[in-house]
Motif scaffolding. Structure first.
Motif, mmCIF file in Angstrom:
data_model
loop_
_atom_site.group_PDB
_atom_site.id
_atom_site.type_symbol
_atom_site.label_atom_id
_atom_site.label_comp_id
_atom_site.label_asym_id
_atom_site.label_seq_id
_atom_site.Cartn_x
_atom_site.Cartn_y
_atom_site.Cartn_z
ATOM 1 N N THR A 1 0.816 -1.197 0.000
ATOM 2 C CA THR A 1 0.000 0.000 0.000
ATOM 3 C C THR A 1 0.860 1.261 0.000
ATOM 4 O OG1 THR A 1 -1.399 -1.294 1.435
ATOM 5 C CG2 THR A 1 -2.030 0.985 1.094
ATOM 6 N N ALA A 2 1.829 1.252 0.913
ATOM 7 C CA ALA A 2 2.671 2.440 1.033
ATOM 8 C C ALA A 2 3.446 2.685 -0.259
ATOM 9 C CB ALA A 2 3.638 2.275 2.194
ATOM 10 N N LEU A 3 3.955 1.592 -0.810
ATOM 11 C CA LEU A 3 4.756 1.697 -2.019
ATOM 12 C C LEU A 3 3.937 2.280 -3.161
ATOM 13 C CD1 LEU A 3 7.437 1.027 -3.363
ATOM 14 C CD2 LEU A 3 6.530 -1.239 -3.886
ATOM 15 N N ALA A 4 2.751 1.724 -3.339
ATOM 16 C CA ALA A 4 1.902 2.182 -4.427
ATOM 17 C C ALA A 4 1.576 3.664 -4.258
ATOM 18 C CB ALA A 4 0.627 1.357 -4.472
ATOM 19 N N ALA A 5 1.250 4.031 -3.014
ATOM 20 C CA ALA A 5 0.844 5.413 -2.760
ATOM 21 C C ALA A 5 1.990 6.379 -3.028
ATOM 22 C CB ALA A 5 0.350 5.559 -1.333
ATOM 23 N N ALA B 1 4.658 5.837 -4.813
ATOM 24 C CA ALA B 1 5.075 5.787 -6.208
ATOM 25 C C ALA B 1 4.145 6.630 -7.075
ATOM 26 C CB ALA B 1 5.096 4.345 -6.699
ATOM 27 N N LYS B 2 2.853 6.533 -6.732
ATOM 28 C CA LYS B 2 1.864 7.309 -7.473
ATOM 29 C C LYS B 2 2.229 8.812 -7.418
ATOM 30 C CE LYS B 2 -2.145 7.441 -9.567
ATOM 31 N NZ LYS B 2 -2.290 6.631 -10.789
ATOM 32 N N LEU B 3 2.705 9.216 -6.239
ATOM 33 C CA LEU B 3 3.074 10.622 -6.063
ATOM 34 C C LEU B 3 4.479 10.922 -6.586
ATOM 35 C CD1 LEU B 3 1.673 11.156 -2.474
ATOM 36 C CD2 LEU B 3 0.879 12.288 -4.545
ATOM 37 N N LYS B 4 5.112 9.894 -7.153
ATOM 38 C CA LYS B 4 6.488 10.011 -7.646
ATOM 39 C C LYS B 4 7.441 10.493 -6.541
ATOM 40 C CE LYS B 4 5.121 10.377 -12.388
ATOM 41 N NZ LYS B 4 4.544 9.014 -12.208
ATOM 42 N N ALA B 5 7.109 10.082 -5.327
ATOM 43 C CA ALA B 5 7.970 10.456 -4.196
ATOM 44 C C ALA B 5 9.047 9.395 -4.074
ATOM 45 C CB ALA B 5 7.149 10.548 -2.912
ATOM 46 N N TRP B 6 10.007 9.457 -4.982
ATOM 47 C CA TRP B 6 10.986 8.366 -5.060
ATOM 48 C C TRP B 6 11.868 8.283 -3.828
ATOM 49 C CZ3 TRP B 6 8.502 5.833 -8.229
ATOM 50 C CH2 TRP B 6 7.974 6.357 -9.409
ATOM 51 N N SER B 7 12.104 9.407 -3.193
ATOM 52 C CA SER B 7 12.948 9.324 -1.995
ATOM 53 C C SER B 7 12.205 8.618 -0.864
ATOM 54 C CB SER B 7 13.391 10.722 -1.556
ATOM 55 O OG SER B 7 12.268 11.492 -1.231
ATOM 56 N N ASP B 8 10.883 8.794 -0.817
ATOM 57 C CA ASP B 8 10.093 8.059 0.175
ATOM 58 C C ASP B 8 10.137 6.571 -0.126
ATOM 59 O OD1 ASP B 8 9.455 10.375 1.380
ATOM 60 O OD2 ASP B 8 7.361 10.449 0.728
ATOM 61 N N VAL B 9 10.027 6.261 -1.406
ATOM 62 C CA VAL B 9 10.084 4.864 -1.820
ATOM 63 C C VAL B 9 11.410 4.274 -1.370
ATOM 64 C CG1 VAL B 9 10.279 3.359 -3.836
ATOM 65 C CG2 VAL B 9 8.525 5.155 -3.771
ATOM 66 N N ASP B 10 12.434 5.025 -1.617
ATOM 67 C CA ASP B 10 13.768 4.581 -1.249
ATOM 68 C C ASP B 10 13.857 4.331 0.252
ATOM 69 O OD1 ASP B 10 16.458 4.119 -2.197
ATOM 70 O OD2 ASP B 10 16.998 5.817 -0.907
ATOM 71 N N ALA B 11 13.341 5.293 1.016
ATOM 72 C CA ALA B 11 13.418 5.202 2.478
ATOM 73 C C ALA B 11 12.630 4.008 3.007
ATOM 74 C CB ALA B 11 12.887 6.485 3.102
#
Lengths: 615, 559
Positions: free
Chosen positions: B404-408, B410-420
């Motif tokens: 869920t978190a990943l999809a959300a 990623a949708k926002l293109k928050a790549w640094s969050d994805v990374d974290a």
């Protein structure tokens, strides 16, 4: 308790006159509205009023019922209403609502507003706007000064602090000037006035003008010298935990208008309200003592009392009769007081044990010394994370900021974020207030720092440069508190033994860790009879210092007792610890200090007045 | 690896439950102040929500601090106890005729009988229509935020020309050197201009009369110059009462634009007007003034402050949402965003829990009834609440959370969050990406959210199975990964074959050529890789347990 007091300390003037004057004026004002009337009193005026008058005084002047101002429709059926209030717009608006509601129902009453200590044009503007001007009569009750004790006089204006220092509103400047003027005409003429701070300067000016406007009376001066000081000259002192008995009692139980309410945890019975002043013989002996001395004193007292009672054994009837008529009453009184203060000490102990007081004090002392700041920050962090008292956390943050001349940006950000998470995001408003007041600020990178940084940055690679920046920013802080502390020797060298039983300087009020800046300034200025030689210090304090001599031949009388009676006026509030320190100084130097404060304050009151997370 | 992962799920699981299990309600408690103001209320506020006393103690006994002693003299306390006993033993003697004491008589409430406070209370008690004493908010002293004025003596001090006769001529303070400078005589009109009027007062005289409470009139000060003169004299008299009075007059008789413009250079007067508008609650004009002065952060804070008077939580939430667009500083803007998200979440939690509590079926609510609603509590309190009431509910798995978190994000293109989300730091300071999902799935999710190749290849590289990795890399055109994998497999043939697939003259082609010509380097590299892989296995669990910090917790709560 063995203080090497100088024996020739002069006698204090009798301030009960101030109470009589206030009472007589109130009576006069009540008589201006003849006939039966109901009296509405603003909540925070009730205790001060209690100190100078009682119900029978009011009843004698045809006050029928008494109500507290509660900002809601009234139930009084009287056809004359009198309102005794502070000059606040909110209260005047409420009175307008009351009068307009009467108008709407065709009820006719007479209204009188008595503003104390003075009225403001802004309040009259409200009456005008609401169409009530002319329907009410207004008066001023010049109740400026309430003596709380032999040597403490309060203006009972806690809002002075926020209005003046945060909002920059000078409405109380003239009030302070008038209070000074009253003291001057009753106990003056003053021959010398010293002061520091913008507000002090203005209050002095206002007083001077009022003196010039009025006529001169020549009388023997009882108070010779005056020292005016702004609260924002020294924020460190009121933010420290108080450890002298009276201050500790104020921190924990809150002394209100010279009176404290001890709950069942102290009395092991129902709550009692106790007046705390020099009339209480037990209190009078321990009020200025470091808390660690209080136990010993109370035990000794208890033993003496026991012995005194034990005398009864073996007495014959006649002796017993004398004992009962002469001694018993005093012993009983002492007994009652002793059990109260033992109960209070016990309760203080319990409360302080619960909150790791020792650890807290250690942190405060480190901050004052500028030692192990990282450890202090993590202690504060933990304090915040555990959600221990919101005000305490704020107090430590402010203390950190002032002693360090601001927080490093990354610390500021992280501590603020954690604070908001622990105590609510609406404290954003509180942080904004604290920033404006300069109590909790972010360090601005100095110019020297950037130059140094760029030079070093060229020499080493990025990663090392980052580390160096940290090191430099700690060097680049121009910390006024540290500089002041060094110049005035406020923080004694650590590691030295400090015998709290035999205090050697004013630092004893903070366990020997810190001499209160405010009191140190007073000491220095009195010693030098001015600011000469303190130029560096006043520069660090943003100037605004003054020392003025009156032209009424002060020199000829300079040696009389009045010169050793010094009135110290704290604009924005004064703590009990500072009063204790001044009493100590007085004993050492043969002065008597009279403290005049816009209000008695402490860290909680000071910070609460800056909170904005409520409607 | 599997073993490690189960460990991880367990540890992480703790922080998860409250996130999604918690659900909705409405409760009117918006005005409550969560944190205590009273000094003596040392009890952490989160505890106040639960009833079990024992529990409170359990919770905090873990404190690392020792009990308090002054000067480490424990015996002082026992001495005090002894004294107390001594005093108590005397009590019996005294109590018989206690009333004789010349002690103040106090009523049941502790007020001295006959005191004014006591009498007021009596009036209130005897009056049936009067409610129980409500606690009113503090008298209105709230102010907008202000910057500290440095120019208190600025313009106005120029007018301070007059030295008064009196006792105190011999000032040596800095004020006096201002007085020599200017008299501003050109600003004062000659008396003759006023000759039509009887007893006309100059601005200066008017201010003096106002200070002394004598009769005055402002109506005749009609020119802008006169009005400003009046204001400047008021300021130089340091009497806030008079300054405000003049400002009220100026506000009434000058256009806003003119008034605001003139106040900009008169900081002291400006602060008085701001305070006056705050006290009279003239929010509209105050905002206009602040905007005119360009004090946008103050505008934002002042508007944000209004949420405090909204008691309905849904309205409050909507209001906070509208605050997101206010001109806060970037830092505060993030805090306000958090505030909104938190309340949004609390409303959901409160609704569900209130229902659960009423239903009487959920044991924990029966055992520890809630003391208050969770609405408007701080984040940490909310976290505590959730750990308290929703800790053991295994409602979602680690995987669910990640997906869920990943999809959300990623949708926002928050790549640094994805990374974290995947990154943890092990005890050697290396960072290492790991996931409860297979990285193949991660790549899939990211690709569906149109992640750029740059981002994708980081995750493709983490796919364990070489064949799978190659096929994914080829699919997503992550040439580097394909090349590196062939290199590690020591497969010259495949490498040669792939050379034809990359662009001619590209960096990839050069890299392949380099590898084909340099077999030695290849081997040592392989060895190194193997070593790293091994190391990572060992520290896997360790590094994980380090990552579950506070930030993680709160981020999840806010997600």
């Amino acid at each position: 308790m063995a203080h090497s007091a100088r024996r020739d300390s002069p006698e204090l003037p009798d301030f009960s006159l101030l109470k009589r004057l206030a009472r007589d004026q109130l009576v006069y004002l009540l008589e201006q509205l003849p006939g039966k009337k109901d009296l509405f009193i603003e909540a925070d005026l009730m205790s001060p009023l209690d100190r100078i008058a009682n119900v029978s005084t009011l009843k004698e002047h045809e006050v029928d019922k008494l109500y507290k101002v509660e900002y809601k429709p009234i139930t009084s059926t009287s056809d004359q209403l009198c309102f005794l209030i502070r000059p606040r717009i909110k209260t005047v608006k409420w009175i307008c609502d009351v009068a307009n509601a009467d108008k709407a129902t065709g009820k006719f009453r007479r209204y009188k507003i008595i503003f104390t200590p003075q009225k403001f044009y802004a309040c009259e503007a409200v009456l005008e706007e609401q169409g009530i001007f002319g329907d009410v009569t207004t008066d001023e009750w010049a109740f400026y000064l309430l003596p709380l004790d032999d040597d403490i006089i309060s203006l009972e204006l806690p809002e002075f602090f926020r209005d003046n220092f945060l909002a920059g509103d000078q409405r109380w400047v003239r009030t302070a000037g008038s209070a000074l003027h009253l003291l001057h005409s009753l106990y003056g003429p003053f021959s010398k006035v010293y002061g520091i701070g913008r507000c002090s300067k203005m209050a002095y000016e206002s007083w001077r003008e009022q003196v010039a406007e009025g006529e001169q009376r020549t009388r023997q001066a009882e108070i010779g010298r005056v020292f005016l000081i702004d609260r924002d000259v020294d924020f460190v002192t009121p933010l420290c935990s108080q450890v002298v008995y009276e201050g500790l009692v104020d921190d924990i139980f809150r002394i209100k208008c010279g009176c404290v309410e001890f709950g069942p945890d102290v009395t092991s019975d129902k709550s009692v309200k106790v007046m705390l002043n020099s009339q209480d013989k037990v209190f009078n002996e321990i009020r200025n003592e470091h808390f660690s001395n209080v136990f010993g004193f109370l035990s000794q007292k208890a033993r003496n009392l026991q012995t005194a009672y034990d005398k009864r054994r073996g007495m014959d009837i006649k002796q017993m009769k004398t004992f009962v008529s002469e001694e018993l009453k005093g012993l009983k009184q002492e007994h009652r007081l002793l059990s109260l203060h033992i109960g209070a000490s016990e309760s203080i102990m319990k409360k302080k044990t619960k909150q790791d007081f020792q650890e807290l004090l250690k942190t405060e002392h480190s901050l004052l010394e500028g030692f192990e700041i990282r450890e202090c920050i993590s202690f504060i962090e933990e304090h915040i994370n555990r959600q221990v008292s919101m005000i305490q956390s704020l107090r430590l943050l402010c203390l950190l900021s002032i002693t360090e001349n601001g927080l490093m940006p990354k610390d500021y950000r992280s501590l603020k974020a954690q604070y908001l998470q622990s105590y609510g995001v609406d404290h954003l408003l509180t942080f904004a207030n604290l920033r404006h007041l300069g109590l909790l600020v972010e360090q601005q990178p100095g110019e020297t720092l950037t130059v140094m940084e760029s030079k070093v940055g060229k020499l080493v690679n990025d990663k090392t440069a980052g580390k160096l920046t940290d090191a430099f920013s700690s060097l680049a802080r121009k910390s006024n508190f540290r500089a002041l502390s060094r110049r005035l020797n406020l923080v004694p060298k650590s590691g030295e033994e400090y015998d709290l039983r035999v205090p050697r300087d004013m630092a004893y009020i903070f366990s020997g860790a810190y001499v209160p800046l405010s009191c140190k300034l007073i000491e220095q200025v009195l010693e030098r009879d001015g600011w000469t030689g303190l130029e560096e210090v006043t520069k660090l304090l943003n100037g605004n210092e003054f020392a003025v001599t009156g032209s009424n031949g002060a020199d000829s009388k300079a040696k009389n007792d009045a010169q050793r009676i010094i009135l110290v006026m704290f604009l924005g509030g004064c703590t009990f610890s500072e009063i204790s320190a001044l009493r100590f100084l007085g004993r050492e130097k043969g002065y008597k200090f009279i403290v005049v404060a816009t209000a008695i304050t402490n860290s909680s009151r000071l910070l609460e007045s800056l909170l904005d997370n409520h409607v | 690896m599997t073993e490690d992962r189960s460990q991880m799920t367990k540890v992480r699981g703790q922080s998860l439950q409250f996130r999604f299990t918690t659900v909705p309600s409405r409760h009117r408690a918006a005005g409550r102040r969560p944190a205590s103001v009273r000094e003596e209320e040392e009890e952490p506020q989160q505890l106040k929500m639960m009833k079990s006393k024992a529990d409170e103690e359990d919770y905090w006994n873990s404190s690392k601090f020792k009990a308090f002693t002054f000067d480490d003299e424990d015996d002082e306390f026992s001495r005090l106890k002894e004294s107390k006993q001594a005093v108590n033993s005397i009590r019996r003697l005294v109590e018989e005729d206690d009333d004789e004491d010349d002690v103040e008589k106090v009523s049941w409430s502790g007020e001295p009988v006959g005191s004014i406070s006591w009498s007021v209370r009596e009036t209130a008690a005897s009056n049936q229509r009067t409610d129980r004493e409500p606690t009113f908010p503090k008298i209105n002293t709230d102010t907008p935020t202000l910057s500290k004025s440095n120019s208190g003596y600025s313009l106005s001090s120029l007018f301070k020309g007059k030295t008064k006769g009196g006792n105190f001529q011999s000032f040596n303070d800095s004020l006096s050197d201002l007085s020599v400078r200017l008299y501003a005589p050109e600003l004062r009109k000659p008396k003759s201009e006023y000759k039509d009027y009887v007893s006309d007062w100059s601005p200066e005289e008017t201010i003096q009369r106002m200070q002394q409470g004598k009769a005055f009139s402002l109506e005749k000060f009609r020119s802008l110059q006169d009005k400003l003169l009046l204001l400047d004299f008021a300021v130089s008299a340091h009497d806030g009462n008079v300054i405000t009075a003049v400002l009220i007059y100026l506000k009434r008789t000058l256009g806003k634009e003119v008034l605001f413009r003139e106040l900009e250079s008169r900081q002291t007067a400006l602060r008085h007007l701001i305070q006056y508008l705050t006290e009279t609650r003239d929010q509209r004009l105050l905002l206009e003034l602040l905007r005119a002065l360009g004090r946008m952060e103050d505008v934002a804070l002042l508007q944000y402050k209004e949420h405090l008077s909204i008691t309905d939580e849904n309205k409050r939430r909507d209001f906070l949402k509208s605050c997101l667009s206010l001109p806060f500083s970037p830092e505060d803007s993030a805090h306000v965003q958090d505030h909104f998200t938190l309340l949004e979440r609390q409303i959901i939690i409160e609704a569900t829990d209130r229902q659960a509590e009423r239903g009487g079926k959920v044991e924990i609510f029966q055992k520890f009834p809630r003391r208050a609603s969770i609405l408007n509590m701080p984040l940490v309190t909310t976290l505590y609440y959730c750990c308290f009431y929703h800790y053991t509910e295994p409602e979602i798995s680690e995987k669910q959370y990640f997906v869920t978190a990943l999809a959300a994000r990623a949708k926002l293109k928050a790549w640094s969050d994805v990374d974290a989300l995947f990154t943890s730091r092990n005890w050697l300071g290396f960072t290492r990406k790991k996931s409860p999902l297979s990285f193949q799935r991660v790549v899939d999710i990211l690709q569906k959210n149109s992640a750029p190749t740059q981002v994708l290849q980081d995750y493709v590289a983490l796919v364990d199975d070489a064949e799978l990795r190659i096929s994914l890399a080829q699919k997503h055109k992550c040439h580097d990964i394909v090349i590196n994998t062939y290199r590690d497999l020591k497969d010259r043939q495949l490498l040669l074959g792939y050379r034809g697939k990359v662009e001619r003259g590209s960096a990839e082609e050069r890299k392949i050529d380099e590898l084909l010509n340099n077999p030695v380097r290849k081997r040592s590299h392989l060895h190194h890789l193997h070593h790293l892989h091994h190391l990572n296995h060992d520290v896997f669990f360790f590094s994980f347990s380090k990552s579950g910090g506070r930030t993680d917790f709160s981020r999840r709560l806010l997600l």
